[in-house]
Design an enzyme around this catalytic site. Sequence first.
Site, PDB file in Angstrom:
ATOM      1  N   PHE A 146      33.534  44.660  42.711  1.00 22.92           N
ATOM      2  CA  PHE A 146      33.105  44.750  43.961  1.00 22.92           C
ATOM      3  C   PHE A 146      32.273  43.796  44.505  1.00 22.92           C
ATOM      4  O   PHE A 146      31.831  43.562  45.690  1.00 22.92           O
ATOM      5  CB  PHE A 146      32.232  46.340  44.327  1.00 22.92           C
ATOM      6  CG  PHE A 146      31.060  46.285  43.673  1.00 22.92           C
ATOM      7  CD1 PHE A 146      29.908  45.794  44.366  1.00 22.92           C
ATOM      8  CD2 PHE A 146      30.767  46.747  42.313  1.00 22.92           C
ATOM      9  CE1 PHE A 146      28.577  45.952  43.744  1.00 22.92           C
ATOM     10  CE2 PHE A 146      29.377  47.014  41.895  1.00 22.92           C
ATOM     11  CZ  PHE A 146      28.432  46.334  42.464  1.00 22.92           C
ATOM     12  N   LYS A 199      44.898  42.899  42.360  1.00 21.81           N
ATOM     13  CA  LYS A 199      44.080  44.089  42.854  1.00 21.81           C
ATOM     14  C   LYS A 199      42.471  44.028  42.739  1.00 21.81           C
ATOM     15  O   LYS A 199      41.965  43.970  41.914  1.00 21.81           O
ATOM     16  CB  LYS A 199      44.486  45.148  41.493  1.00 21.81           C
ATOM     17  CG  LYS A 199      44.596  46.758  41.844  1.00 21.81           C
ATOM     18  CD  LYS A 199      43.440  47.294  41.751  1.00 21.81           C
ATOM     19  CE  LYS A 199      42.217  47.645  41.136  1.00 21.81           C
ATOM     20  NZ  LYS A 199      41.231  48.337  41.633  1.00 21.81           N
ATOM     21  N   GLU A 252      38.282  48.732  44.929  1.00 25.54           N
ATOM     22  CA  GLU A 252      38.573  49.714  45.892  1.00 25.54           C
ATOM     23  C   GLU A 252      37.458  49.766  46.765  1.00 25.54           C
ATOM     24  O   GLU A 252      37.553  50.364  47.934  1.00 25.54           O
ATOM     25  CB  GLU A 252      39.222  51.014  45.391  1.00 25.54           C
ATOM     26  CG  GLU A 252      38.103  51.747  44.330  1.00 25.54           C
ATOM     27  CD  GLU A 252      38.365  51.359  42.905  1.00 25.54           C
ATOM     28  OE1 GLU A 252      38.279  50.155  42.831  1.00 25.54           O
ATOM     29  OE2 GLU A 252      38.338  52.215  41.987  1.00 25.54           O
ATOM     30  N   SER A 260      32.837  45.448  34.774  1.00 16.72           N
ATOM     31  CA  SER A 260      32.027  46.095  33.764  1.00 16.72           C
ATOM     32  C   SER A 260      32.638  45.918  32.284  1.00 16.72           C
ATOM     33  O   SER A 260      33.772  45.687  32.285  1.00 16.72           O
ATOM     34  CB  SER A 260      31.805  47.695  34.108  1.00 16.72           C
ATOM     35  OG  SER A 260      33.065  48.082  34.059  1.00 16.72           O
ATOM     36  N   CYS A 295      26.440  39.279  38.178  1.00 16.19           N
ATOM     37  CA  CYS A 295      26.525  39.262  36.692  1.00 16.19           C
ATOM     38  C   CYS A 295      25.602  38.217  36.042  1.00 16.19           C
ATOM     39  O   CYS A 295      25.505  38.283  34.831  1.00 16.19           O
ATOM     40  CB  CYS A 295      27.913  38.964  36.206  1.00 16.19           C
ATOM     41  SG  CYS A 295      28.448  37.552  36.635  1.00 16.19           S
ATOM     42  N   GLU A 346      22.936  47.592  31.315  1.00 18.87           N
ATOM     43  CA  GLU A 346      23.220  46.994  32.508  1.00 18.87           C
ATOM     44  C   GLU A 346      22.612  47.978  33.646  1.00 18.87           C
ATOM     45  O   GLU A 346      23.269  48.930  33.804  1.00 18.87           O
ATOM     46  CB  GLU A 346      24.624  46.616  32.931  1.00 18.87           C
ATOM     47  CG  GLU A 346      24.710  45.708  33.911  1.00 18.87           C
ATOM     48  CD  GLU A 346      26.136  45.111  34.377  1.00 18.87           C
ATOM     49  OE1 GLU A 346      27.089  45.692  33.952  1.00 18.87           O
ATOM     50  OE2 GLU A 346      26.172  43.858  34.505  1.00 18.87           O
TER      51      GLU A 346
HETATM   52  P1  NAD Z   1      34.305  47.919  37.624  1.00 19.11           P
HETATM   53  O1  NAD Z   1      34.593  47.503  36.207  1.00 19.11           O
HETATM   54  O2  NAD Z   1      34.093  49.368  37.835  1.00 19.11           O
HETATM   55  O3  NAD Z   1      35.561  47.726  38.086  1.00 19.11           O
HETATM   56  C1  NAD Z   1      36.315  46.545  38.134  1.00 19.11           C
HETATM   57  C2  NAD Z   1      37.831  46.772  38.432  1.00 19.11           C
HETATM   58  O4  NAD Z   1      38.329  47.705  37.551  1.00 19.11           O
HETATM   59  C3  NAD Z   1      38.073  47.518  39.926  1.00 19.11           C
HETATM   60  O5  NAD Z   1      39.192  46.678  40.484  1.00 19.11           O
HETATM   61  C4  NAD Z   1      38.493  48.726  39.528  1.00 19.11           C
HETATM   62  O6  NAD Z   1      39.351  49.533  40.359  1.00 19.11           O
HETATM   63  C5  NAD Z   1      38.907  48.926  38.102  1.00 19.11           C
HETATM   64  N1  NAD Z   1      38.618  50.100  37.232  1.00 19.11           N
HETATM   65  C6  NAD Z   1      37.490  50.822  37.503  1.00 19.11           C
HETATM   66  N2  NAD Z   1      37.586  51.629  36.488  1.00 19.11           N
HETATM   67  C7  NAD Z   1      38.643  51.689  35.606  1.00 19.11           C
HETATM   68  C8  NAD Z   1      39.453  52.364  34.720  1.00 19.11           C
HETATM   69  N3  NAD Z   1      38.620  53.296  34.093  1.00 19.11           N
HETATM   70  N4  NAD Z   1      40.514  51.702  34.208  1.00 19.11           N
HETATM   71  C9  NAD Z   1      41.120  50.691  34.668  1.00 19.11           C
HETATM   72  N5  NAD Z   1      40.416  50.209  35.870  1.00 19.11           N
HETATM   73  C10 NAD Z   1      39.424  50.342  36.367  1.00 19.11           C
HETATM   74  O7  NAD Z   1      33.274  46.907  38.258  1.00 19.11           O
HETATM   75  P2  NAD Z   1      32.744  46.965  39.293  1.00 19.11           P
HETATM   76  O8  NAD Z   1      31.564  48.035  39.572  1.00 19.11           O
HETATM   77  O9  NAD Z   1      33.295  46.766  40.630  1.00 19.11           O
HETATM   78  O10 NAD Z   1      31.759  45.652  39.402  1.00 19.11           O
HETATM   79  C11 NAD Z   1      30.482  45.496  38.737  1.00 19.11           C
HETATM   80  C12 NAD Z   1      30.756  45.023  37.297  1.00 19.11           C
HETATM   81  O11 NAD Z   1      31.212  43.803  37.324  1.00 19.11           O
HETATM   82  C13 NAD Z   1      29.221  44.776  36.839  1.00 19.11           C
HETATM   83  O12 NAD Z   1      29.219  45.165  35.308  1.00 19.11           O
HETATM   84  C14 NAD Z   1      29.198  43.151  36.804  1.00 19.11           C
HETATM   85  O13 NAD Z   1      28.344  42.665  35.532  1.00 19.11           O
HETATM   86  C15 NAD Z   1      30.436  42.953  36.505  1.00 19.11           C
HETATM   87  N6  NAD Z   1      30.820  41.494  36.792  1.00 19.11           N
HETATM   88  C16 NAD Z   1      30.937  40.598  35.885  1.00 19.11           C
HETATM   89  C17 NAD Z   1      31.391  39.209  36.175  1.00 19.11           C
HETATM   90  C18 NAD Z   1      31.285  38.335  34.970  1.00 19.11           C
HETATM   91  O14 NAD Z   1      31.719  37.151  35.296  1.00 19.11           O
HETATM   92  N7  NAD Z   1      31.080  38.624  33.570  1.00 19.11           N
HETATM   93  C19 NAD Z   1      31.374  38.938  37.210  1.00 19.11           C
HETATM   94  C20 NAD Z   1      31.072  39.825  38.522  1.00 19.11           C
HETATM   95  C21 NAD Z   1      30.938  41.125  38.074  1.00 19.11           C
END
Ligand code: NAD
Length: 488
Positions: free
Chosen positions: A153, A177, A180, A230, A285, A379
Amino acid sequence: MEAIAKQSEVKNFIDGKFTKNMHETMDVISPLDGSIISKLPLSNYNDVDKAVNAAKKAFIGWSSQTLKERVQVFFKYRMLLEKNKDELTKLIRLENGKNYDEAKAEVEKSIELCEFAVSMPQIVVNEIQEVSKGVECRIERKPLGVVASITPFNFPNMVPHWTIPNALVFGNTMVMKPSEEVPLSTVRIAELLKEAGLPDGVFNLVNGGKEVVEAICDHPDIEAVSFVGSTKVAKIVYKRATSSLKRCVALGGAKNHLIVLPDANPGMTASNVVASMSGCAGQRCMAASVMVGVDKVQHIIDKMVEESKKIIPGKNLGAIISAEAKKRIEKYITEAEADGAKILVDGRNAVVSGKDEGFYVGVTIIDHVTTEMSVAREEIFGPVISIIRAKNLDEAIEIENGSNYGNAAAVFTQSGGLAKEVMDRASAGMIGVNIGVPVPREPFSFGGWNESKFGVGDITGRSSIEFWTQNKKVTTKWNPESQINWMS
Ligand code: NAD
């Protein structure tokens, strides 16, 4: 706003067309004021399958074009991003809650990512060598086929551009994808790609949650999966995608440590640290999460407190993505307080007048944190910094090395020798010296270490070339007179 009206309902984009929604929907909420701004379909395996079939069909024509032909689309697309910058910026702000300037910087970064992709014909020159008399060996870079990209997001426009331009210019076709929580920006990306002349089916969008991600990991005709999100989900995706024999790079969460030495420039350090932890409301991040203050740094901490007073929620501090995230961040602060840490600046219960239903947390500085506290280990993903005091640089580096994550680390000092010590010994993929957000720009690549990334290689820059292509090794002999040795 025209773009918002257009997206009162988010649709999937398959084979160059928006599809009619046949599914249950979920609300898309603006963090700025808690209002419902759209509805999102909760798609399933069948939708992914349709998108993959469209992408497979499109792959035949798209991959047969030359690299120079394919980048032409991205020259046009880059101009469209420029032309629509203001609208795209407002859209990011609406769905993600960040400030206008932060959102604009995001679109500008997307433009830069396209500029790298269109330079691929200059960067990727195939290798060729005469390996025996009259016998030549050469390497050709070929696309993989249908690939997928799953995004988080926090950068609704930029993170999709970490993958789209590079993957597509090499002839792959894609199923994306988006998160959401922020699906609107990607819908505009799909429209602008089409306007730029991208053939139907080369880029497809499937909206939804977990079910779509699982379908992507399992689908037998998807060759590679790129994930950003994450650590918890990165692990799930990496395991599931690779167990179905796909190439995968999965970027996870972060807990970035900034080591501040007593000789650091006080003004610059204080403003850099505060900017790093509070930019995009700490939802980056690359944001500073722990400051390790070595020896006598009280004067710098005092300046940080002063600096933080200039950052006002709803003014120059954006919103937190959801009510749930706001609650989670505030819980961390309360726990730290209960564990004996000292809250120097408290961002709990922030209110923004006229936006009572929005999700805001003010800048929070917590001092005398110890390594076992949850604020030091987990985090938080909000505008919160935990200060851990260290006696010397060795202890500070040990604290940094103790984190499970390893996205970024930085050191603030005026001593080259001490900075080099941190550069060499920090356990993180991206290191800053007197820089609070050490994002490597193209052609350098972006990616962390440890639990901040799973898979080989990075997601952007030169490293991404390897990820989105496979090598074909061709050995040729055209002249029948050429005598060859047994190895040829
Ligand atoms: P998230 O992991 O909750 O979601 C990321 C994606 O995974 C979304 O598209 C979501 O729909 C999907 N998802 C969520 N739960 C799932 C599950 N149980 N099974 C399968 N798919 C699932 O992350 P977020 O809250 O959208 O974003 C924030 C996180 O992203 C933070 O931890 C941040 O550090 C990380 N991030 C990392 C980087 C990097 O370069 N390392 C860059 C941007 C964000």
